[in-house]
Enzyme design. Structure first.
Site, mmCIF file in Angstrom:
data_model
loop_
_atom_site.group_PDB
_atom_site.id
_atom_site.type_symbol
_atom_site.label_atom_id
_atom_site.label_comp_id
_atom_site.label_asym_id
_atom_site.label_seq_id
_atom_site.Cartn_x
_atom_site.Cartn_y
_atom_site.Cartn_z
ATOM 1 N N LYS A 75 37.900 35.796 35.165
ATOM 2 C CA LYS A 75 37.123 36.551 36.157
ATOM 3 C C LYS A 75 36.341 37.657 35.452
ATOM 4 C CE LYS A 75 37.835 38.793 40.680
ATOM 5 N NZ LYS A 75 38.853 39.167 41.680
ATOM 6 N N SER A 150 38.060 37.590 46.294
ATOM 7 C CA SER A 150 36.910 37.771 45.442
ATOM 8 C C SER A 150 36.926 36.921 44.178
ATOM 9 C CB SER A 150 36.795 39.249 45.070
ATOM 10 O OG SER A 150 37.900 39.640 44.265
ATOM 11 N N SER A 174 42.681 38.605 46.667
ATOM 12 C CA SER A 174 41.597 37.910 45.964
ATOM 13 C C SER A 174 41.974 36.742 45.068
ATOM 14 C CB SER A 174 40.788 38.905 45.151
ATOM 15 O OG SER A 174 39.945 39.605 46.031
#
Ligand code: GLN
Length: 456
Positions: A75, A150, A174
């Site tokens: 990420k 996310s 997330s």
């Protein structure tokens, strides 16, 4: 996708699959699918060379680490030396990391190959994957729908088979939310089990880095690699490490599984039907289903949004344009700005004792409630997200977007762990089962996840 990670590792160790080939396949798949899915922001140009290096080690008969040539997507809020840690924001669009986060050092030491940086909601603020400055991510398991957020790119990359495993972060859901929408496995570790050094904070008292994987084994393995105390981090738990991946296949007969009537109240009917079916299955596997009371669960959402906004506001003060990239307020998206303004507003002196302090009191309440429920049961099982993912581009109000997080934020507020495994589908759209465990209760959580996966 049952056990794909385990099978691939065995194939690599036996020499049936070369590490170079594994990396090349991932790169080809990214090249082919990324223009449509938009899961990756950047690909690691060194990946092939690193694969060749590992291949040489293997040929010389050296033992490889636990990740032995698996491709890992990261990420974009985690620092990987030489790659951009953009947080999917214009603020940091040209920021190239000057060091490896502690989790990245551990992944590299275990012979994992970083394949690239994945897309995400800007600064991890979102539940849909649509707020990235690099454009939204599509959901490979339900094309045209949001992948969740996310950690949108990390989940989509796994669902599309673009890499073997991914790192994501979970502040209020997330990892678990996109794992649920994309039909894959994800796990938010206990707060303090995984080092956060080198992670760009959303809200430091809630953030945890964790794995996303096609199977439970892969999630357990990656967690094993990244977990354990870091002498440089004072807020971590004093845990040396965890052994999980080889201890998953255990009979869950007699295990006590808690279910709360609150879940049904907060969840859409179609989603709840799939979850009820999954609970039934756990019962058939021999687990004892116990009702637990979580009377204040829904109060976690407003408390989370207040606490997160205050911490995020504080964390963003370093993005003033002097050292890291551009001044955040000048270039960020609407949702990030909303949180900065909210955080600034509620932390004003004249509001002392009003919003933030009250939210902290609710946090204590939720923590107590979950802790006392978890004294009576081994894990709590229920839905992950109360609704199905919307179609990409649908306009939602901020409150409608926040409402995706009702069932995931409590675990962050309490600091406990939670995993997600695919429970089923509604009209072809995946629905994930959430299994929450005690602090450091990852083994019990993963065992229930594995038992469910194996029975599918
Ligand atoms: N959806 C939540 C938020 O927007 C959670 C985000 C996260 O876990 N990073 O804040």
């Amino acid at each position: 996708m049952d056990e794909v990670t385990k099978e691939k590792l065995e194939a690599i160790r036996r020499g049936e699959l070369s590490i170079v080939e594994n990396v090349e396949r991932a790169l080809e798949r990214i090249e082919k699918l990324n223009p449509k899915i938009n899961a990756f922001i950047e690909v690691n140009p060194e990946a092939r060379a690193q694969a060749e290096e590992l291949e040489r080690k293997l040929k010389k008969g050296e033992r490889l680490g636990k990740l032995a040539g698996l491709t890992i997507g990261v990420k974009s809020n985690i620092n990987v030396l030489g790659l951009r840690a953009t947080c999917a924001s214009k603020t940091l669009e040209n920021y190239v990391a000057t060091y490896d986060a502690e989790v990245i050092r551990r992944v590299k030491a275990a012979d994992g190959i970083i394949i690239g940086m994945t897309n995400m909601d800007e600064f991890a603020c979102g539940s849909s994957g649509e707020t990235s400055a690099f454009g939204p991510t599509d959901n490979p398991a339900a094309l045209g729908h949001i992948p969740g957020g996310s950690s949108s790119g990390s989940a989509a990359a796994i669902a599309a088979g673009m890499c073997d495993l991914c790192l994501g972060t979970d502040t209020g859901g997330s990892i678990r939310n996109p794992a649920s929408h994309c039909g894959i496995v994800g796990l938010k570790p206990t707060y303090g089990l995984v080092p956060r050094q080198g992670l760009i904070d959303l809200a430091m008292s809630l953030d945890q880095i964790g794995p996303l994987s096609p199977d439970v084994y892969g999630a357990a393995l990656l967690l094993e690699v990244i977990a354990g105390r870091n002498p440089n981090e004072c807020v971590m738990l004093d845990v040396r490490g965890v052994e999980l991946a080889d201890e998953l296949n255990v009979d869950i007969r007699g295990m006590r599984i808690g279910v709360s009537p609150k879940f049904e109240e907060l969840t859409e009917l179609g989603v709840m039907e799939v979850i009820d079916g999954a609970i039934e299955k756990l019962h058939d596997l021999g687990a004892e289903i116990v009702e637990v009371d979580l009377p204040h669960l829904e109060k976690g959402l407003p408390a989370y949004y207040l606490i997160m906004s205050v911490e995020f506001f504080s964390a963003t003060r370093k993005f003033d344009g002097r050292k890291y990239g551009k001044r955040i307020e000048e270039v960020c998206g609407e949702e990030v700005l909303r949180r900065i303004i909210r955080g600034r507003y509620i932390s004003r002196k004249e509001y002392r004792g009003k919003y933030y302090q009250r939210a902290l009191q609710v946090r204590t309440l939720i923590r107590r409630e979950l802790m006392s429920a978890l004294e009576r049961v081994d894990v709590i099982v229920g839905p992950t997200v109360p609704k199905l993912p919307h179609k990409l581009g649908t306009k939602l109000t901020p409150m409608e977007m926040y409402a995706y997080d009702y069932l995931t934020v409590p675990a962050n507020l309490a600091g406990i762990c939670g995993g997600v495994v695919k429970a089923g589908e509604v009209n072809g759209i995946p629905v994930g089962l959430q299994i929450q465990g005690k602090m450091l209760g990852e083994k019990a959580v993963l065992r229930v996840m594995r038992a469910f996966e194996a029975s599918a």
